[in-house]
Design a protein around this motif. Structure first.
Motif, PDB file in Angstrom:
ATOM      1  N   LEU A  49       0.832  -1.203   0.000  1.00 36.54           N
ATOM      2  CA  LEU A  49       0.000   0.000   0.000  1.00 36.54           C
ATOM      3  C   LEU A  49       0.869   1.256   0.000  1.00 36.54           C
ATOM      4  O   LEU A  49       0.623   2.197  -0.768  1.00 36.54           O
ATOM      5  CB  LEU A  49      -0.933  -0.023   1.215  1.00 36.54           C
ATOM      6  CG  LEU A  49      -2.094   0.962   1.227  1.00 36.54           C
ATOM      7  CD1 LEU A  49      -3.013   0.763   0.019  1.00 36.54           C
ATOM      8  CD2 LEU A  49      -2.893   0.808   2.519  1.00 36.54           C
ATOM      9  N   PHE A  90      -9.116  -0.527   0.430  1.00 35.72           N
ATOM     10  CA  PHE A  90      -7.965   0.373   0.409  1.00 35.72           C
ATOM     11  C   PHE A  90      -7.447   0.667  -0.999  1.00 35.72           C
ATOM     12  O   PHE A  90      -6.799   1.691  -1.221  1.00 35.72           O
ATOM     13  CB  PHE A  90      -6.821  -0.188   1.246  1.00 35.72           C
ATOM     14  CG  PHE A  90      -7.121  -0.276   2.724  1.00 35.72           C
ATOM     15  CD1 PHE A  90      -8.107   0.500   3.318  1.00 35.72           C
ATOM     16  CD2 PHE A  90      -6.411  -1.140   3.532  1.00 35.72           C
ATOM     17  CE1 PHE A  90      -8.377   0.427   4.680  1.00 35.72           C
ATOM     18  CE2 PHE A  90      -6.664  -1.218   4.897  1.00 35.72           C
ATOM     19  CZ  PHE A  90      -7.651  -0.443   5.466  1.00 35.72           C
ATOM     20  N   LEU A 107      -5.109   3.803  -5.080  1.00 32.02           N
ATOM     21  CA  LEU A 107      -5.620   3.866  -3.718  1.00 32.02           C
ATOM     22  C   LEU A 107      -6.984   4.527  -3.703  1.00 32.02           C
ATOM     23  O   LEU A 107      -7.243   5.453  -4.465  1.00 32.02           O
ATOM     24  CB  LEU A 107      -4.666   4.657  -2.822  1.00 32.02           C
ATOM     25  CG  LEU A 107      -3.483   3.872  -2.253  1.00 32.02           C
ATOM     26  CD1 LEU A 107      -2.432   3.605  -3.296  1.00 32.02           C
ATOM     27  CD2 LEU A 107      -2.894   4.607  -1.074  1.00 32.02           C
ATOM     28  N   GLN A 110     -10.116   5.928   1.369  1.00 35.79           N
ATOM     29  CA  GLN A 110      -9.874   5.240   2.634  1.00 35.79           C
ATOM     30  C   GLN A 110      -8.440   4.710   2.692  1.00 35.79           C
ATOM     31  O   GLN A 110      -7.767   4.807   3.722  1.00 35.79           O
ATOM     32  CB  GLN A 110     -10.868   4.090   2.795  1.00 35.79           C
ATOM     33  CG  GLN A 110     -10.705   3.310   4.081  1.00 35.79           C
ATOM     34  CD  GLN A 110     -11.632   2.101   4.165  1.00 35.79           C
ATOM     35  OE1 GLN A 110     -12.354   1.778   3.230  1.00 35.79           O
ATOM     36  NE2 GLN A 110     -11.599   1.423   5.290  1.00 35.79           N
ATOM     37  N   GLY A 111      -7.963   4.157   1.575  1.00 41.29           N
ATOM     38  CA  GLY A 111      -6.594   3.638   1.517  1.00 41.29           C
ATOM     39  C   GLY A 111      -5.561   4.743   1.710  1.00 41.29           C
ATOM     40  O   GLY A 111      -4.576   4.574   2.431  1.00 41.29           O
TER      41      GLY A 111
END
Length: 152
Positions: A49, A90, A107, A110-111
């Motif tokens: 991420l 995410f 992304l 929220q991510g």
């Protein structure tokens, strides 16, 4: 004194570079896990991420393959972890505009929110963990890059 029938090349365990690296890595990973718990992220999820966000900020087109290469996580594991991040809301994975075999990774709001907070916590932990090296951190990083060599 080293025993003649010992397969070990060192007399003391703290002379084994590999064993020391394993111990430091285990300690660091254990503490990173604790740091990431509040964000509902495993270390692999965090790395992918954060890397997706990093590459996005670098204005790169983020694909699963690029993420796999950037993180050194094998493509199959990358795909599996990205699937979990997608289920968590995410990231989004979409078909590439020109290469139908490739998946673009982006992304979600929220991510982005989760990773920006998680990065601050992980970087704070890293600064504390590596602070014992004081001004040797840049040299330590150069040595790590040497170990990565052409695998980088």
């Amino acid at each position: 004194m080293k025993s003649n029938n010992s397969p070990f090349s060192v007399e003391h365990a703290d002379e084994s570079t590999g064993f020391l690296l394993w111990q430091v890595t285990s300690l660091w990973q254990r503490e990173i896990r604790k740091t990431l718990e509040p964000f509902d992220l495993t270390h692999s999820q965090f790395v992918l991420l954060a890397s997706a966000y990093w590459l996005t900020l670098q204005k790169q087109e983020v694909t699963q393959i690029l993420l796999s290469q950037h993180t050194k996580i094998d493509p199959m594991t990358t795909s599996q972890v990205l699937r979990i991040l997608q289920r968590k809301g995410f990231i989004q994975r979409t078909e590439h505009f020109t290469d139908t075999r490739a998946k673009l990774v982006s992304l979600t709001g929220q991510g982005t929110e989760v990773i920006t907070k998680a990065v601050v916590e992980v970087e704070t932990f890293d600064r504390h963990f590596f602070s014992v090296l004081q001004d040797e951190v840049p040299g330590f990083n150069r040595q790590l890059l040497k170990l990565l060599g052409d695998r980088k």
